[in-house]
Design a protein around this motif. Structure first.
Motif, PDB file in Angstrom:
ATOM      1  N   ALA A 269      45.908  37.222  42.649  1.00 56.20           N
ATOM      2  CA  ALA A 269      45.702  36.631  43.974  1.00 56.20           C
ATOM      3  C   ALA A 269      44.279  36.117  44.151  1.00 56.20           C
ATOM      4  O   ALA A 269      44.041  35.199  44.952  1.00 56.20           O
ATOM      5  CB  ALA A 269      46.032  37.660  45.061  1.00 56.20           C
ATOM      6  N   ALA A 270      43.328  36.681  43.403  1.00 50.97           N
ATOM      7  CA  ALA A 270      41.928  36.261  43.525  1.00 50.97           C
ATOM      8  C   ALA A 270      41.618  34.990  42.739  1.00 50.97           C
ATOM      9  O   ALA A 270      40.527  34.441  42.880  1.00 50.97           O
ATOM     10  CB  ALA A 270      41.014  37.396  43.050  1.00 50.97           C
ATOM     11  N   LEU A 271      42.551  34.512  41.935  1.00 44.57           N
ATOM     12  CA  LEU A 271      42.309  33.315  41.135  1.00 44.57           C
ATOM     13  C   LEU A 271      42.259  32.075  42.027  1.00 44.57           C
ATOM     14  O   LEU A 271      42.911  32.027  43.082  1.00 44.57           O
ATOM     15  CB  LEU A 271      43.424  33.145  40.096  1.00 44.57           C
ATOM     16  CG  LEU A 271      43.541  34.251  39.043  1.00 44.57           C
ATOM     17  CD1 LEU A 271      44.802  34.043  38.200  1.00 44.57           C
ATOM     18  CD2 LEU A 271      42.303  34.281  38.147  1.00 44.57           C
ATOM     19  N   PRO A 272      41.533  31.047  41.612  1.00 44.44           N
ATOM     20  CA  PRO A 272      41.428  29.843  42.447  1.00 44.44           C
ATOM     21  C   PRO A 272      42.741  29.075  42.568  1.00 44.44           C
ATOM     22  O   PRO A 272      42.973  28.406  43.576  1.00 44.44           O
ATOM     23  CB  PRO A 272      40.362  28.999  41.734  1.00 44.44           C
ATOM     24  CG  PRO A 272      40.322  29.517  40.335  1.00 44.44           C
ATOM     25  CD  PRO A 272      40.656  30.974  40.429  1.00 44.44           C
ATOM     26  N   VAL A 273      43.604  29.148  41.556  1.00 40.52           N
ATOM     27  CA  VAL A 273      44.911  28.494  41.580  1.00 40.52           C
ATOM     28  C   VAL A 273      45.934  29.483  41.056  1.00 40.52           C
ATOM     29  O   VAL A 273      45.692  30.143  40.034  1.00 40.52           O
ATOM     30  CB  VAL A 273      44.926  27.210  40.720  1.00 40.52           C
ATOM     31  CG1 VAL A 273      46.320  26.580  40.717  1.00 40.52           C
ATOM     32  CG2 VAL A 273      43.902  26.207  41.231  1.00 40.52           C
ATOM     33  N   GLN A 274      47.072  29.606  41.737  1.00 39.29           N
ATOM     34  CA  GLN A 274      48.076  30.557  41.269  1.00 39.29           C
ATOM     35  C   GLN A 274      48.738  30.028  40.010  1.00 39.29           C
ATOM     36  O   GLN A 274      49.292  28.927  39.992  1.00 39.29           O
ATOM     37  CB  GLN A 274      49.139  30.827  42.334  1.00 39.29           C
ATOM     38  CG  GLN A 274      50.188  31.845  41.867  1.00 39.29           C
ATOM     39  CD  GLN A 274      51.146  32.261  42.965  1.00 39.29           C
ATOM     40  OE1 GLN A 274      50.740  32.743  44.011  1.00 39.29           O
ATOM     41  NE2 GLN A 274      52.429  32.055  42.723  1.00 39.29           N
ATOM     42  N   PRO A 275      48.711  30.802  38.923  1.00 35.12           N
ATOM     43  CA  PRO A 275      49.396  30.374  37.701  1.00 35.12           C
ATOM     44  C   PRO A 275      50.910  30.429  37.864  1.00 35.12           C
ATOM     45  O   PRO A 275      51.420  31.015  38.823  1.00 35.12           O
ATOM     46  CB  PRO A 275      48.918  31.408  36.674  1.00 35.12           C
ATOM     47  CG  PRO A 275      48.583  32.624  37.482  1.00 35.12           C
ATOM     48  CD  PRO A 275      48.061  32.106  38.793  1.00 35.12           C
TER      49      PRO A 275
END
Length: 275
Positions: free
Chosen positions: A243-249
């Motif tokens: 959830a902390a990533l800039p774009v959801q994989p």
């Protein structure tokens, strides 16, 4: 809240197509790991899959070949065969309108203990540089074709212990079409059996380069592909890191039994982690 899809074969699509389409969930097609399909009439198989996916507009991916085709085997007789397998898989991506293809990491447990053993390599060449160069010999034309088709190749951890090695390999291509994949069960196996960091560390180390996640639970001893909640992965830590990533994989359940998808989704709902 994270939205999760699934990795499925054509045989599983009739049961889950409505669920996939209702949420336009991420989908990964796994039929084309089979060598007989890659060498045979794959176009008819693609047509059957596309017929099942009428109305699907979600993010579609493909699991690329891996059986007998290691991407670091640069033997001058064998490498062209391996390259050809991946070029064929990209043709399939184009026919299916897939935007992503999963490729297995070349890093083994043996590599982890020997990539620093530069005394065993040619003068002026580090073991890490030689490993990356071998992959480039096999995959350079595959990367170029992926760029032309708009397909992102994602490198999935298999035996990887240090997640930074795979990141360096992906970045060595200097291409926006080469990113990372994480298999949560593989990472948990490596954590429990070979001393790798925990799964959420793999996610954090990948950072903005993480474009795909295989979601499965395990016990830290073997590659179980259990439904989440049945093993010992810390899913709260993993989901928080994602959830902390800039774009959801792309997030896809990759379970040994597709029938376990409802149980997996029920677990994530109960824990308030994903839907």
């Amino acid at each position: 809240m994270l939205r999760i899809g699934a990795a499925l074969t054509l045989a599983d699509l009739p049961l889950y197509r409505d669920w996939l389409i209702a949420g336009q969930r991420d989908l990964e097609i796994q039929d084309f790991i089979r060598t007989d399909l890659l060498l045979g009439d794959w176009r008819s198989h693609v047509q059957a899959i596309r017929a099942e996916l009428d109305g699907y507009e979600g993010r579609l991916g493909l699991h690329g070949p891996f059986i007998g085709v290691p991407i670091d085997n640069n033997d001058p007789e064998i490498a062209p065969i391996i390259t050809r397998r991946f070029l064929t898989a990209l043709d399939i991506c184009a026919e299916m309108r897939a935007v992503q293809m999963v490729i297995h990491s070349p890093y083994s447990t043996w590599d982890y203990h020997n990539l620093g053993n530069d005394a065993a390599t040619a003068p002026g060449k580090s073991a890490r540089e030689l490993k990356i160069a071998a992959v480039h010999e096999v995959m350079a034309s595959v990367v170029r074709k992926a760029e032309d088709l708009g397909v992102t190749l994602v490198l999935e951890n298999i035996e990887d212990i240090d997640p930074r090695d795979r990141l360096l390999l992906a970045q060595s291509f200097s291409s926006e079409n080469v990113k990372l994949s994480i298999d949560t069960g593989h990472a948990h196996y490596a954590h429990g059996a070979t001393g790798a960091p925990p799964v959420d560390y793999f996610v954090t180390a990948a950072g903005a380069d993480l474009a795909h996640v295989h979601i499965q639970d395990a016990d830290g001893y073997a590659d179980r592909h259990w439904a989440p909640g049945r093993g010992s992965i810390n899913w709260h830590a993993v989901c928080a890191a994602i959830a902390a990533l800039p774009v959801q994989p792309h997030l896809v359940l990759e379970l040994r039994h597709a029938a376990d998808i409802p149980a997996a989704m029920a677990f994530f709902a109960r824990e308030g982690l994903a839907g």
